[in-house]
Design an enzyme around this catalytic site. Structure first.
Site, PDB file in Angstrom:
ATOM      1  N   ARG A 241       0.874  -1.167   0.000  1.00 32.85           N
ATOM      2  CA  ARG A 241       0.000   0.000   0.000  1.00 32.85           C
ATOM      3  C   ARG A 241       0.915   1.221   0.000  1.00 32.85           C
ATOM      4  O   ARG A 241       1.997   1.184   0.624  1.00 32.85           O
ATOM      5  CB  ARG A 241      -0.893   0.037   1.250  1.00 32.85           C
ATOM      6  N   GLU A 270      -4.297   7.640  -4.547  1.00 31.51           N
ATOM      7  CA  GLU A 270      -4.586   6.958  -5.813  1.00 31.51           C
ATOM      8  C   GLU A 270      -5.921   7.459  -6.342  1.00 31.51           C
ATOM      9  O   GLU A 270      -6.865   7.574  -5.540  1.00 31.51           O
ATOM     10  CB  GLU A 270      -4.624   5.446  -5.607  1.00 31.51           C
ATOM     11  N   HIS A 289      -1.822   0.535  -9.714  1.00 31.63           N
ATOM     12  CA  HIS A 289      -2.338  -0.479  -8.771  1.00 31.63           C
ATOM     13  C   HIS A 289      -2.916  -1.688  -9.527  1.00 31.63           C
ATOM     14  O   HIS A 289      -4.099  -2.002  -9.410  1.00 31.63           O
ATOM     15  CB  HIS A 289      -3.391   0.151  -7.844  1.00 31.63           C
TER      16      HIS A 289
HETATM   17  N1  NDP Z   1      -0.636  -4.106  -5.329  1.00 33.22           N
HETATM   18  C1  NDP Z   1      -1.697  -4.879  -5.304  1.00 33.22           C
HETATM   19  O1  NDP Z   1      -2.521  -4.872  -6.209  1.00 33.22           O
HETATM   20  C2  NDP Z   1      -1.893  -5.804  -4.171  1.00 33.22           C
HETATM   21  C3  NDP Z   1      -1.438  -5.478  -2.922  1.00 33.22           C
HETATM   22  N2  NDP Z   1      -1.611  -6.350  -1.880  1.00 33.22           N
HETATM   23  C4  NDP Z   1      -1.083  -5.989  -0.560  1.00 33.22           C
HETATM   24  O2  NDP Z   1      -0.220  -7.024  -0.114  1.00 33.22           O
HETATM   25  C5  NDP Z   1      -0.482  -7.278   1.248  1.00 33.22           C
HETATM   26  C6  NDP Z   1      -0.009  -8.671   1.642  1.00 33.22           C
HETATM   27  O3  NDP Z   1      -0.846  -9.661   1.115  1.00 33.22           O
HETATM   28  P1  NDP Z   1      -0.593 -11.212   1.488  1.00 33.22           P
HETATM   29  O4  NDP Z   1       0.787 -11.619   1.129  1.00 33.22           O
HETATM   30  O5  NDP Z   1      -1.725 -11.988   0.959  1.00 33.22           O
HETATM   31  O6  NDP Z   1      -0.694 -11.100   3.079  1.00 33.22           O
HETATM   32  P2  NDP Z   1      -0.037 -12.050   4.191  1.00 33.22           P
HETATM   33  O7  NDP Z   1      -0.792 -11.754   5.428  1.00 33.22           O
HETATM   34  O8  NDP Z   1       0.022 -13.442   3.709  1.00 33.22           O
HETATM   35  O9  NDP Z   1       1.457 -11.503   4.310  1.00 33.22           O
HETATM   36  C7  NDP Z   1       1.787 -10.349   4.981  1.00 33.22           C
HETATM   37  C8  NDP Z   1       3.126 -10.537   5.636  1.00 33.22           C
HETATM   38  O10 NDP Z   1       3.485  -9.323   6.285  1.00 33.22           O
HETATM   39  C9  NDP Z   1       4.034  -9.639   7.564  1.00 33.22           C
HETATM   40  N3  NDP Z   1       3.775  -8.521   8.481  1.00 33.22           N
HETATM   41  C10 NDP Z   1       2.592  -8.077   8.934  1.00 33.22           C
HETATM   42  N4  NDP Z   1       2.751  -7.038   9.766  1.00 33.22           N
HETATM   43  C11 NDP Z   1       4.093  -6.844   9.851  1.00 33.22           C
HETATM   44  C12 NDP Z   1       4.891  -5.932  10.555  1.00 33.22           C
HETATM   45  N5  NDP Z   1       4.350  -5.026  11.378  1.00 33.22           N
HETATM   46  N6  NDP Z   1       6.224  -5.993  10.402  1.00 33.22           N
HETATM   47  C13 NDP Z   1       6.772  -6.919   9.587  1.00 33.22           C
HETATM   48  N7  NDP Z   1       6.061  -7.829   8.886  1.00 33.22           N
HETATM   49  C14 NDP Z   1       4.739  -7.781   9.019  1.00 33.22           C
HETATM   50  C15 NDP Z   1       3.318 -10.892   8.004  1.00 33.22           C
HETATM   51  O11 NDP Z   1       4.128 -11.681   8.892  1.00 33.22           O
HETATM   52  P3  NDP Z   1       4.003 -11.552  10.487  1.00 33.22           P
HETATM   53  O12 NDP Z   1       2.527 -11.598  10.789  1.00 33.22           O
HETATM   54  O13 NDP Z   1       4.783 -12.709  10.996  1.00 33.22           O
HETATM   55  O14 NDP Z   1       4.611 -10.246  10.815  1.00 33.22           O
HETATM   56  C16 NDP Z   1       3.126 -11.629   6.699  1.00 33.22           C
HETATM   57  O15 NDP Z   1       4.186 -12.477   6.451  1.00 33.22           O
HETATM   58  C17 NDP Z   1      -1.977  -7.014   1.384  1.00 33.22           C
HETATM   59  O16 NDP Z   1      -2.342  -6.725   2.724  1.00 33.22           O
HETATM   60  C18 NDP Z   1      -2.204  -5.842   0.462  1.00 33.22           C
HETATM   61  O17 NDP Z   1      -2.038  -4.625   1.157  1.00 33.22           O
HETATM   62  C19 NDP Z   1      -2.239  -7.540  -2.061  1.00 33.22           C
HETATM   63  C20 NDP Z   1      -2.713  -7.899  -3.279  1.00 33.22           C
HETATM   64  C21 NDP Z   1      -2.599  -7.061  -4.453  1.00 33.22           C
HETATM   65  O1  3PY Z   2      -6.335  -7.287  -2.974  1.00 32.19           O
HETATM   66  C1  3PY Z   2      -5.734  -6.231  -2.681  1.00 32.19           C
HETATM   67  O2  3PY Z   2      -5.446  -5.935  -1.516  1.00 32.19           O
HETATM   68  C2  3PY Z   2      -5.387  -5.298  -3.744  1.00 32.19           C
HETATM   69  O3  3PY Z   2      -4.657  -4.373  -3.538  1.00 32.19           O
HETATM   70  C3  3PY Z   2      -5.931  -5.476  -5.107  1.00 32.19           C
HETATM   71  O4  3PY Z   2      -5.883  -6.748  -5.550  1.00 32.19           O
END
Ligand code: NDP
Ligand code: 3PY
Length: 329
Positions: A241, A270, A289
């Site tokens: 984000r 955005e 995005h």
């Molecule tokens: N650009 C786009 O279109 C998209 C963007 N996204 C973004 O990607 C993000 C991640 O998605 P996804 O991989 O499915 O989520 P996950 O929950 O699988 O992964 C998030 C990771 O971040 C870590 N994390 C969370 N909080 C912290 C912190 N404070 N410090 C360090 N690490 C942290 C978590 O580990 P732990 O809990 O051990 O800290 C976890 O490994 C979404 O929340 C979204 O914002 C997603 C899809 C599309």
């Molecule tokens: O799923 C999300 O969080 C996105 O940013 C768009 O796929």
């Protein structure tokens, strides 16, 4: 009687038909209104009559829910849940559902596209060719940097970070560092990923990729100080984000050579304002995005969110609940 829902993002026809089979559907789409304010006001009004709602890309703060007394389920067509105040929803007894997994691979592809595009200057040089500048053999001025064998730092190695680590370690022979609050042992075993402190990750990585959710803890996780601790040759990739990075700090770091480049899919505001300095920088690849934006993935997300909503309204949802505590009350 069927539950009543509000659809606030246009959905594929078959998904809308599925929702109509199971619910009474009202629609409120942004494109029907002259201004964002008018759309948000209409959405708030329709939530007062609804049992559930499905959509994306709209902030739904507690103030919007004060009169939504019937509302039981909010289904976001996204994995990210930063448009909601999750503890407040739990207090109100509203289930929040989201769409993890179905978008993991396409988002990891976008991140890797940004890595390759920034390292090999794909967008800049394609524009250079189109502008008619290719008049002889290319030279050092057009060279990029290697990706294979380099160090990739993943800030937030979860589902998408894991898919990224797989591409990096198995496809590009990269060394993978990551920071998480807890260990990701599967990624350590499968891709040799190594969990380190953020400071070390920033200091050693050639590419730093942010994939953390946006929370109070991760807002402006990367600011001027963190950017200064990166290598001058490093490239920052953000597909999490916009607000996980201090955008003013990154603009400054890119302008004065503190880091070499950035690949950005997300921004603090955005759509990115057309006067953003980022748009004038050759060392920036800016995308609108599109992390999960393939026909296949967007359809799968819509279908997943619709099924989440129908099942949660029928009190039979146990997957994809972002505030599972609400199910205990
Ligand atoms: N650009 C786009 O279109 C998209 C963007 N996204 C973004 O990607 C993000 C991640 O998605 P996804 O991989 O499915 O989520 P996950 O929950 O699988 O992964 C998030 C990771 O971040 C870590 N994390 C969370 N909080 C912290 C912190 N404070 N410090 C360090 N690490 C942290 C978590 O580990 P732990 O809990 O051990 O800290 C976890 O490994 C979404 O929340 C979204 O914002 C997603 C899809 C599309
Ligand atoms: O799923 C999300 O969080 C996105 O940013 C768009 O796929």
């Amino acid at each position: 009687m069927q539950p009543r829902i509000v659809v606030y993002k246009s959905l594929p026809a078959d998904v809308l038909a599925y929702l109509r089979e199971h619910t009474h559907v009202d629609t409120v789409y942004p494109e029907q209104f002259d201004s964002r304010e008018a759309f948000v006001a209409a959405l708030a009004e329709s939530l007062t009559q609804a049992d559930g709602a499905i959509g994306a890309s709209v902030k739904i703060p507690p103030s919007m829910l004060e009169s939504a007394k019937r509302l039981r389920v909010l289904s976001t067509v996204s994995v990210g849940i930063d448009n909601f105040d999750v503890p407040d929803l739990t207090r109100r007894g509203i289930v929040l559902t989201h769409t993890p997994d179905v978008l993991t691979e396409s988002t990891a592809d976008t991140v890797f596209a940004l890595i390759l595009a920034t390292a090999r200057r794909v967008v800049e040089l394609a524009d250079w060719v189109k502008a008619g500048h290719w008049k002889g053999s290319i030279g050092e001025a057009q060279y990029g940097v290697e990706v294979q064998g380099k160090t990739l730092g993943i800030v937030g190695l979860g589902r998408i970070g894991g898919a990224l680590a797989r591409r990096a370690a198995l496809g590009f022979n990269m060394r993978v560092l990551y920071t998480n609050r807890s260990r990701n042992e599967a990624a350590e075993r499968a891709y040799g990923a190594r969990r380190v402190e953020l400071a070390r990750l920033l200091g050693e990585s050639d590419f730093v990729c942010l994939q953390v959710p946006l929370t109070d803890e991760t807002r402006h996780l990367i600011g001027a100080r963190e950017l200064r601790s990166m290598k001058r040759s490093a490239i920052l990739i953000n597909a999490s984000r916009g607000a996980t990075v201090d955008e003013a700090a990154i603009i400054a770091a890119l302008s004065d050579g503190t880091i070499a480049g950035a690949g950005l899919d997300v921004f603090e505001e955005e759509p990115l304002p057309v006067d953003s300095p980022l748009l004038r920088m050759k060392n920036v690849v800016a995308l609108p995005h599109i992390g999960s934006a393939t026909h296949e993935t967007r359809h799968a997300m819509a279908r997943c969110a619709a099924e989440n909503l129908v099942d949660a309204l029928a009190n039979r949802l146990s997957r994809n609940v972002a505030n599972p505590d609400v199910l205990k009350s």
